[in-house]
Design an enzyme around this catalytic site. Sequence first.
Site, PDB file in Angstrom:
ATOM      1  N   CYS A  36      -5.047  12.543  72.085  1.00 62.51           N
ATOM      2  CA  CYS A  36      -6.245  13.799  70.556  1.00 62.51           C
ATOM      3  C   CYS A  36      -6.523  12.268  69.901  1.00 62.51           C
ATOM      4  O   CYS A  36      -5.740  11.230  69.042  1.00 62.51           O
ATOM      5  CB  CYS A  36      -4.974  14.003  69.894  1.00 62.51           C
ATOM      6  SG  CYS A  36      -5.546  14.148  68.184  1.00 62.51           S
ATOM      7  N   CYS A  39      -5.245  12.223  65.996  1.00 59.40           N
ATOM      8  CA  CYS A  39      -3.948  11.215  66.628  1.00 59.40           C
ATOM      9  C   CYS A  39      -4.336   9.828  66.680  1.00 59.40           C
ATOM     10  O   CYS A  39      -3.920   9.332  65.869  1.00 59.40           O
ATOM     11  CB  CYS A  39      -3.576  12.083  67.786  1.00 59.40           C
ATOM     12  SG  CYS A  39      -3.231  13.368  67.951  1.00 59.40           S
TER      13      CYS A  39
END
Length: 116
Positions: A36, A39
């Site tokens: 991600c 993230c």
Amino acid sequence: MSNITPIEVSIDTFEILVIEKSHQQLVILDISAKWCAPCRALEPILNAVAAEYNKDEFSLTKLEAEDENMKIAGRYSVRGFPTVIAFIRGEEVDRFHSAKMHDFVRNFIDDNLGKF
């Protein structure tokens, strides 16, 4: 003064490091995934903000959303990554999704510290 560093949690350690610990202090849980991009953008911001605080103020925990750990994400109805959840006395009290700027993260922590 000892600064806060993130603690890795898993499905096996979640109850102790997040739920039980949140009866003693605010626990911030970062649920993220390795693949991600948001993230990866949020992680250094969370770490930098946490480093501004004393470890006695709150606990920063990180859960990698993969394999068995996905059960925790499901338990808290996580629909996207990253999701950051604040826990107090065993209960979720606040959350945010996606990457955020430094000031947003600091305000999120300060607001939740005020609830403890």
